[in-house]
Design a protein around this motif. Structure first.
Motif, short mmCIF file in Angstrom:
data_model
loop_
_atom_site.label_atom_id
_atom_site.label_comp_id
_atom_site.label_asym_id
_atom_site.label_seq_id
_atom_site.Cartn_x
_atom_site.Cartn_y
_atom_site.Cartn_z
N GLY A 1 34.25 45.38 39.19
CA GLY A 1 34.52 45.73 40.08
C GLY A 1 34.97 45.06 41.64
O GLY A 1 34.50 45.07 42.57
N ALA A 2 36.69 44.60 40.89
CA ALA A 2 37.22 43.82 42.05
C ALA A 2 37.70 44.27 42.90
O ALA A 2 37.94 43.75 44.43
CB ALA A 2 37.84 42.96 41.60
N ALA A 3 38.04 45.56 42.93
CA ALA A 3 38.55 46.56 44.33
C ALA A 3 39.24 45.32 44.38
O ALA A 3 40.74 45.30 43.81
CB ALA A 3 37.11 46.52 45.40
N PHE B 1 43.84 48.89 42.28
CA PHE B 1 44.11 47.59 41.81
C PHE B 1 45.46 47.76 42.32
O PHE B 1 45.59 46.18 41.86
CB PHE B 1 43.90 48.51 40.23
N GLY B 2 46.07 48.00 42.81
CA GLY B 2 47.59 47.97 42.96
C GLY B 2 47.92 46.86 44.44
O GLY B 2 48.36 45.86 43.87
N ARG B 3 46.52 47.02 45.05
CA ARG B 3 46.47 45.86 46.52
C ARG B 3 45.96 44.44 45.68
O ARG B 3 46.18 43.54 46.42
CB ARG B 3 45.20 46.41 47.08
N LEU B 4 44.69 44.36 43.79
CA LEU B 4 44.18 43.53 43.61
C LEU B 4 45.73 42.81 43.05
O LEU B 4 45.62 41.01 42.65
CB LEU B 4 43.65 43.78 42.67
N ILE B 5 46.66 43.05 42.61
CA ILE B 5 47.95 42.80 41.80
C ILE B 5 48.84 41.57 43.05
O ILE B 5 49.12 40.91 42.52
CB ILE B 5 48.61 43.64 41.12
#
Ligand SMILES: C[S@@+](CC[C@H](N)C(=O)[O-])C[C@H]1O[C@@H](n2cnc3c(N)ncnc32)[C@H](O)[C@@H]1O
Length: 251
Positions: free
Chosen positions: A84-86, A114-118
């Motif tokens: 759940g990394a958001a 996920f886009g921001r996590l990348i």
């Protein structure tokens, strides 16, 4: 910007700093990442190091520290799995804590965060983003090694079961779990403290832990669990279920 001389190192973790404030001390983490600041947080200089404000309103791990939780933080060099990394707010702090020789395998199922996590992972090279449903650990078994700890913050009614399944796949013997439990996601009509107690009881056969830490007022109806996998009964190693892709169900 706060005066650097106010920052003090802690004996909790070499990357954790504290700054005494008027109302309560604030925690700061030495960062591996590069400027500019992410997630709108404050960055500062502490005795020649760059530290980031570990805001209890933005991170449940920071809230646990602010509420007086005294357990061990993830250590330098450890691999951790994060469910759940958001968009990577807390995951990037975990990456700072495990340092350049550690890894954080960050699982998130929703495309938008996920886009921001990348984007965050481009600046924290030890953060490995994985687009997957944490209910299906078999889908990322090839990317995640055995880990020292699992951090869980997925706000799902079956979050304890999701954690247990991932622990079966990835958690080392005597590995640790830090779980941010959202009581209101489980069952309405039961007090949050009772939910937290039931979660600890449900895991008690395999995990030892202290009392759940309430995260209010930073996160309403949330409790923080700090658990350690107990040694397998009869000694020896616990069998780890790590099927390879296409080898069928682990059950
Ligand atoms: C409360 S937010 C996490 C906040 C984050 N841990 C932090 O502190 O920065 C919960 C996240 O869990 C994700 N999530 C929920 N169910 C999931 C599942 N089954 N597998 C993977 N991620 C999940 C949601 O998409 C959401 O981004």
């Amino acid at each position: 910007m706060p005066r650097p001389s106010l920052f003090r190192p802690t004996d909790r973790h070499p990357a954790l700093w504290v700054r005494p404030e008027e109302r309560y001390p604030t925690f700061w983490v030495e960062t591996l990442g590069s400027l500019p600041p992410t997630h709108g947080e404050r960055w500062s200089a502490a005795r020649g190091r760059t530290v980031r404000h570990f805001d209890p309103y933005r991170s449940k791990l920071a809230a646990a520290l602010a509420r007086g939780w005294e357990g061990d933080l993830p250590s330098a060099g450890e691999p951790w799995l994060y469910l759940g990394a958001a968009s990577g707010t807390t995951a990037s702090f975990l990456a700072d804590l495990v340092g350049s020789k550690g890894r954080v395998y960050a699982v998130e199922k929703s495309l938008r965060p996920f886009g921001r996590l990348i984007a965050v992972a481009e600046r924290w090279p030890n953060l490995v983003p994985i687009l997957a449903d944490a209910r299906r650990p078999r889908e990322y078994v090839d990317w995640v090694p055995n880990v020292s700890g699992i951090y869980v913050d997925i706000s799902q009614p079956d979050q304890v079961e999701i954690f247990r399944e991932n622990a079966n796949y990835f958690l080392a013997d005597r590995g640790r779990a830090l779980i941010a439990l959202k009581a209101s996601s489980i069952e309405r009509g039961i007090a949050p403290a009772e939910h937290a107690r039931r979660a600890v009881d449900a895991l008690a056969a395999e995990f030892l832990g202290g009392s759940p830490v309430p995260l209010a007022p930073f996160h309403r109806a949330h409790y923080f669990l700090d658990l350690r996998r107990s040694p397998p009964s009869g000694g020896g190693r616990r069998p780890v279920r790590r099927p390879t892709r296409g080898s069928g169900s682990p059950e």
